[in-house]
Scaffold this motif. Structure first.
Motif, PDB file in Angstrom:
ATOM      1  N   LEU A 126       0.813  -1.216   0.000  1.00  0.00           N
ATOM      2  CA  LEU A 126       0.000   0.000   0.000  1.00  0.00           C
ATOM      3  C   LEU A 126       0.845   1.264   0.000  1.00  0.00           C
ATOM      4  N   HIS A 127       1.884   1.287   0.835  1.00  0.00           N
ATOM      5  CA  HIS A 127       2.752   2.474   0.895  1.00  0.00           C
ATOM      6  C   HIS A 127       3.358   2.755  -0.482  1.00  0.00           C
ATOM      7  N   PHE A 128       3.839   1.722  -1.135  1.00  0.00           N
ATOM      8  CA  PHE A 128       4.441   1.858  -2.457  1.00  0.00           C
ATOM      9  C   PHE A 128       3.428   2.426  -3.458  1.00  0.00           C
ATOM     10  N   GLN A 129       2.224   1.870  -3.471  1.00  0.00           N
ATOM     11  CA  GLN A 129       1.199   2.312  -4.422  1.00  0.00           C
ATOM     12  C   GLN A 129       0.727   3.739  -4.131  1.00  0.00           C
ATOM     13  N   LEU A 130       0.565   4.063  -2.849  1.00  0.00           N
ATOM     14  CA  LEU A 130       0.149   5.424  -2.493  1.00  0.00           C
ATOM     15  C   LEU A 130       1.216   6.449  -2.869  1.00  0.00           C
ATOM     16  N   ALA A 131       2.492   6.070  -2.661  1.00  0.00           N
ATOM     17  CA  ALA A 131       3.585   6.967  -3.032  1.00  0.00           C
ATOM     18  C   ALA A 131       3.580   7.222  -4.538  1.00  0.00           C
ATOM     19  N   LYS A 132       3.486   6.158  -5.324  1.00  0.00           N
ATOM     20  CA  LYS A 132       3.460   6.309  -6.783  1.00  0.00           C
ATOM     21  C   LYS A 132       2.266   7.155  -7.229  1.00  0.00           C
ATOM     22  N   PHE A 133       1.133   6.944  -6.589  1.00  0.00           N
ATOM     23  CA  PHE A 133      -0.071   7.712  -6.896  1.00  0.00           C
ATOM     24  C   PHE A 133       0.177   9.202  -6.623  1.00  0.00           C
ATOM     25  N   ALA A 134       0.797   9.492  -5.472  1.00  0.00           N
ATOM     26  CA  ALA A 134       1.097  10.884  -5.120  1.00  0.00           C
ATOM     27  C   ALA A 134       2.123  11.490  -6.071  1.00  0.00           C
ATOM     28  N   TYR A 135       3.115  10.705  -6.500  1.00  0.00           N
ATOM     29  CA  TYR A 135       4.137  11.229  -7.407  1.00  0.00           C
ATOM     30  C   TYR A 135       3.523  11.653  -8.740  1.00  0.00           C
ATOM     31  N   ASN A 136       2.528  10.905  -9.207  1.00  0.00           N
ATOM     32  CA  ASN A 136       1.835  11.292 -10.441  1.00  0.00           C
ATOM     33  C   ASN A 136       1.123  12.629 -10.270  1.00  0.00           C
ATOM     34  N   ILE A 137       0.543  12.843  -9.099  1.00  0.00           N
ATOM     35  CA  ILE A 137      -0.097  14.132  -8.811  1.00  0.00           C
ATOM     36  C   ILE A 137       0.947  15.248  -8.834  1.00  0.00           C
TER      37      ILE A 137
END
Length: 308
Positions: free
Chosen positions: A98-109
């Motif tokens: 989850l941490h990995f996916q949330l980080a990647k999601f935030a980086y796209n933002i």
């Protein structure tokens, strides 16, 4: 919005702050107010806000990746960067990526908002969690502890929440002259833009004071001790004289320490070394989104920290 298995990942919105507050309590057993969270993440003064991500499981908040946009400037050239800060996952939902996916999601933002890189002052936990995200290492800050031998009743005032008491002795207003002095290094390196709008933003969730002594300027917060964020001294001698006077005031107020945390290559670091030897502080880690980003062209300070 993104669905991964039964998890719903989304960009943070104002309506999500009760969920963030709940996560703070359930993961850290720490109470924070909605007002604190809303003010801390309200960076609308920059024109960019809510670059964070949050995960829900069956409409229950289970993980959060927090980051705050910041504007840095060098010789009139401004860029946006992101400071990664609050990040946590409920114990029952850890080790599921989850941490990995949330980080990647935030980086796209962040990329969509023209942010050039994300950085953090590493704790042991964040250091290891960013390895899988291919973060890079910069250099550690240096911390300078200047002790004051006095009765430690400043710690008592902090424990009972009487920090507003210090407004009787320190000025909360920052003069334009002080702002210009504190931004001296922006001429040679990228430094976070220090403006009245930035000061108002910081004061919306933490109390800060500005001290001008002997031609020096210190922008501080007081929580048991004096934490010095941005600082400026025209010379080593001026700094030594200013510190002596500041220590006298700290003595009368029961404050046992002045703490500076600065970039090791900054001017103030070399000046502070004439007073006390430094210790190693947080390692600065980062992930760049734009080509030709060189963190040697940046100066980081204690006041860049999200909780300062």
């Amino acid at each position: 919005m993104l669905y991964r298995n039964t998890y719903r990942l989304k960009r943070l919105e104002k309506s999500d702050f009760p969920a963030v507050k709940k996560l703070f309590w359930e993961v850290f057993n720490k109470r924070v107010s909605l007002e604190y969270l809303e003010n801390k993440y309200n960076t609308s003064y920059l024109g960019v806000e809510f670059i964070c991500s949050i995960a829900y499981y069956n409409n229950i908040p289970v993980a959060f990746y927090g980051a705050i946009p910041q504007k840095f400037i060098k010789n009139g050239h401004e860029i946006y960067v992101a400071h990664a800060c609050d990040s946590y996952t409920m114990p029952d939902h850890q080790r599921k990526g989850l941490h990995f996916q949330l980080a990647k999601f935030a980086y796209n933002i962040m990329v969509k908002n023209n942010i050039k890189f994300v950085y953090a002052f590493h704790s042991e936990n964040t250091y290891f969690s960013t390895k899988k995200l291919e973060w890079k290492e910069h250099v550690p800050l240096q911390r300078f502890h200047i002790t004051v031998k006095t009765l430690p009743f400043g710690k008592v005032l902090n424990k009972i929440g009487w920090n507003n008491f210090y407004a009787l002795f320190f000025n909360q207003k920052v003069s334009q002259n002080a702002i210009e002095k504190l931004m001296q290094e922006k001429k040679s390196k990228h430094t976070q833009l220090f403006t009245p709008e930035f000061i108002s933003y910081k004061n919306s969730f933490k109390k800060h004071y500005c001290i001008e002594i002997e031609g020096c300027v210190f922008w501080i917060k007081i929580e048991a001790i004096i934490h010095v964020g941005l600082s400026y001294a025209p010379s080593e001698i001026a700094l030594q004289k200013a510190i002596k006077k500041l220590k006298r005031k700290a003595f009368l107020l029961g404050i046992t320490e002045l703490l500076f945390q600065v970039d090791p290559k900054s001017v103030i670091a070399s000046q502070l070394k004439t007073i006390v030897n430094p210790k190693k502080s947080w390692l600065v880690g980062y992930l760049d989104f734009a080509p030709n980003i060189n963190l040697n062209n940046f100066t980081f300070t204690y006041s860049d920290l999200d909780t300062f």
